[in-house]
Design a protein around this motif. Structure first.
Motif, PDB file in Angstrom:
ATOM      1  N   ARG A   1       1.021  -0.977  -0.196  1.00  0.00           N
ATOM      2  CA  ARG A   1       0.196   0.111  -0.270  1.00  0.00           C
ATOM      3  C   ARG A   1       1.107   0.860   0.117  1.00  0.00           C
ATOM      4  N   VAL A   2       0.235   2.011  -0.370  1.00  0.00           N
ATOM      5  CA  VAL A   2       0.699   3.619  -0.318  1.00  0.00           C
ATOM      6  C   VAL A   2       0.041   4.589   0.593  1.00  0.00           C
ATOM      7  N   GLY A   3      -0.252   4.590   1.589  1.00  0.00           N
ATOM      8  CA  GLY A   3      -1.191   5.427   2.468  1.00  0.00           C
ATOM      9  C   GLY A   3      -2.217   3.735   2.572  1.00  0.00           C
ATOM     10  N   ASP A   4      -3.343   4.279   2.177  1.00  0.00           N
ATOM     11  CA  ASP A   4      -4.682   3.673   2.387  1.00  0.00           C
ATOM     12  C   ASP A   4      -4.878   2.936   1.377  1.00  0.00           C
ATOM     13  N   GLU A   5      -4.169   2.949  -0.132  1.00  0.00           N
ATOM     14  CA  GLU A   5      -4.362   3.014  -1.341  1.00  0.00           C
ATOM     15  C   GLU A   5      -3.337   1.504  -1.894  1.00  0.00           C
ATOM     16  N   PRO A   6      -4.058   0.719  -1.891  1.00  0.00           N
ATOM     17  CA  PRO A   6      -3.276  -0.648  -3.060  1.00  0.00           C
ATOM     18  C   PRO A   6      -2.546  -0.640  -4.084  1.00  0.00           C
ATOM     19  N   PHE A   7      -1.235  -0.978  -3.939  1.00  0.00           N
ATOM     20  CA  PHE A   7      -0.096  -1.667  -5.214  1.00  0.00           C
ATOM     21  C   PHE A   7      -1.122  -1.389  -6.623  1.00  0.00           C
TER      22      PHE A   7
END
Ligand SMILES: [Fe+2]
Length: 164
Positions: A67-73
């Protein structure tokens, strides 16, 4: 025979081009800052086109969990410049989602799991996210003359198309 794909690793043994994308290279896709820019988000093994005639091509993508923050790769995502050209995807390992958005801003999603087959209409931008905790491996086939429009997707607000 065109090659041999390893369903676990996604590697294709054959005449393919291997590429990697890191979180730092994809930072512009994410709403928040990238803490580990060297993390590999995804790898591709792509058949290279030969000659000038349109031809069917294939590739695998290995999209890692993370993840980057709460966003998935996620993959970059793109439209096909030629909207009559779609593509097929087949999931070989892992779980994820195929995110689709058309030029009117309508969104759809299809869940990806081992064996799932997805037909992408050429009028819909497509991106894949990894929703699981293991690598997501999928095989794609497309026509070499479809054209790739990344810029339209990258103009969308960061975080607006990430499966959050
Ligand atoms: Fe595509």
């Amino acid at each position: 025979m065109k090659g041999r794909v390893d369903f676990d690793t996604g590697a294709i043994h054959g005449e393919v081009v291997h590429a990697k994308r890191t979180a730092g290279e994809l930072a512009h896709l994410y709403a928040g800052p990238v803490e580990n820019p060297d993390a590999v988000v995804y790898e591709t093994h792509s058949e290279a086109p030969t000659g000038d005639e349109p031809q069917m091509l294939f590739a695998t993508t290995i999209l890692y969990p993370g993840r980057v923050g709460d966003e998935p790769f996620m993959t970059r995502g793109h439209f096909h410049i030629e909207p009559s050209r779609g593509e097929f995807m087949v999931t070989l390992r892992g779980t994820g989602a195929l995110l689709l958005r058309n030029r009117s801003g309508e969104d759809r999603a299809e869940m990806m799991a081992v064996g799932s087959i997805h037909q992408v209409d050429g009028q819909w931008a497509h991106r894949v996210i990894n929703t699981g905790d293991e690598p997501l491996v999928f095989l794609v086939t497309w026509m070499s003359d479809c054209g790739h429009d990344y810029a339209s997707v990258e103009a969308w607000p960061n975080g607006s198309w990430s499966g959050r």
